[in-house]
Design a protein around this motif. Sequence first.
Motif, PDB file in Angstrom:
ATOM      1  N   GLY B  33       0.702  -1.175   0.053  1.00 37.19           N
ATOM      2  CA  GLY B  33       0.054   0.081  -0.018  1.00 37.19           C
ATOM      3  C   GLY B  33       1.047   1.264   0.095  1.00 37.19           C
ATOM      4  N   GLU B  36       2.740   1.704  -3.485  1.00 38.24           N
ATOM      5  CA  GLU B  36       1.774   2.157  -4.443  1.00 38.24           C
ATOM      6  C   GLU B  36       1.276   3.688  -4.415  1.00 38.24           C
ATOM      7  N   THR B  37       1.292   4.068  -3.460  1.00 40.75           N
ATOM      8  CA  THR B  37       0.752   5.207  -3.005  1.00 40.75           C
ATOM      9  C   THR B  37       1.770   6.234  -3.255  1.00 40.75           C
ATOM     10  N   ASN B  40       2.539   6.619  -7.060  1.00 36.92           N
ATOM     11  CA  ASN B  40       1.576   7.201  -7.630  1.00 36.92           C
ATOM     12  C   ASN B  40       1.515   8.713  -7.511  1.00 36.92           C
ATOM     13  N   SER B  41       1.635   8.991  -6.260  1.00 34.67           N
ATOM     14  CA  SER B  41       1.770  10.564  -5.579  1.00 34.67           C
ATOM     15  C   SER B  41       3.083  11.431  -6.004  1.00 34.67           C
ATOM     16  N   LYS B  67      -2.301   6.037 -13.576  1.00 33.73           N
ATOM     17  CA  LYS B  67      -1.276   6.428 -12.564  1.00 33.73           C
ATOM     18  C   LYS B  67       0.085   5.373 -12.990  1.00 33.73           C
ATOM     19  N   HIS B 152       4.218   7.709   3.896  1.00 31.99           N
ATOM     20  CA  HIS B 152       3.861   8.793   2.817  1.00 31.99           C
ATOM     21  C   HIS B 152       2.482   9.535   3.178  1.00 31.99           C
ATOM     22  N   ASP B 154       0.216  10.551   1.705  1.00 33.14           N
ATOM     23  CA  ASP B 154      -1.031  10.356   1.234  1.00 33.14           C
ATOM     24  C   ASP B 154      -1.533   8.876   1.438  1.00 33.14           C
ATOM     25  N   TYR B 155      -0.632   8.143   2.214  1.00 32.70           N
ATOM     26  CA  TYR B 155      -1.182   6.930   2.675  1.00 32.70           C
ATOM     27  C   TYR B 155      -1.602   6.878   4.009  1.00 32.70           C
ATOM     28  N   GLN B 156      -2.665   6.555   4.345  1.00 36.71           N
ATOM     29  CA  GLN B 156      -3.309   6.463   5.585  1.00 36.71           C
ATOM     30  C   GLN B 156      -3.150   7.707   6.487  1.00 36.71           C
TER      31      GLN B 156
END
Lengths: 150, 249
Positions: B33, B36-37, B40-41, B67, B152, B154-156
Amino acid sequence: MTSRADRFRRIADRCRAKPGQFGLREHAVYLVRSSWSGASFGEGTQEETVVPIQVAHQQPPKVRFPSQRELALGMMGEGDLEIGPFTPNYGPGGFDRDDLNGSKLVVGETLLIRVVGPQAPLPGVMYRFKNVNVDRALRVTLVCKPAGVS
Amino acid sequence: MSSNYGGFGGTKFPAAQVASASELDPGHKSLLGLLETAINSELGDAWASVLARVRDGNFLKQYVGQKPVGSVCDFEPTEQQRTQFKANFPLLAVYREGEPELWYPNQYLHQKQTWAVDWILGPVQADQIPQLGRFAIAVGRVICRAIEYARHLDYQEGVCQFQGEFAHIKPVSVNGPGVQRAAAEDAGSGYYGLTVILETWEREHDENDTDPYGINANYMIGAPVDTIEAFEGFDTTLEVDPPDPPSGD
């Protein structure tokens, strides 16, 4: 109006049904397309869509296991299986090749082949694609490997 | 159910009913997870501009607007596997690899695990390698940074990952960009991509251990202050600079 190619294919397809009509085709073959209810591929409940691979008159195609000679010469691998020939689409009959190349799948879905018969007792054995042979105009054959063997 | 086995890594015993088997290996889920984030971010805009220059007719053109991670999988995407499922490219695969080493540096069993992170672009043509190869290098660097920071934004919501899952995690090597090894056919041909090799340490812990492991504090060096603060109160002393495994002599 059918094309000349379609007429040839229809004739070939009917000829391919004869052994099955005589009871000589012992193995049934199905394309098994699976999707999952979970957040990602392989997670959650599996839902299967099963499509039989058949020749004319709903007869099963030829299924051939390799001979010792083919294995020794490396023409086929251990556990390989050849399915077919069956006939490409010709209007009302034949088999849609797009069903074999994965182009109809949604991302995360799987496509396997289930063979059921004396060499693959119920619930059958799952195979994966190794080759889709379309080297002749009137026939398609599949060479498959057991899904669990690398 | 009764148990006094405690746990091993992120796996707790007895394991309760799970909605997904990935809950039995939460470190794996976190890694996939987070990476991936992060890709992509950090690289989403750059990927869009690279795709905009891909000529019509190239297979990548179908992914315009998507993405830099089109699909993910948590196993090695060998040819045997890839002929069974449909995925969008680029494919990000994160999986445990090889034969993890087990030993007792103290009273707790430790497991040293190698992981592979594959970013597989697909059947790239020679004229696209100059652009896509450089993009692959950037992907490798984002993966390393994500592992170092262990989070990150943007992740959780930026929560630090791997706590209670890995005692130690670090990037070890990068393979590529080039013919991606998991996706390689015979004679060196195959799909283009990049692999980053990671190493993690996991250890067993007792039932009543409340804070048995920590992220290696060495990886916080150079991290922003708020990242370090996020680890405050978190015991990083137990597994800092863990002892080497036996040499096998």
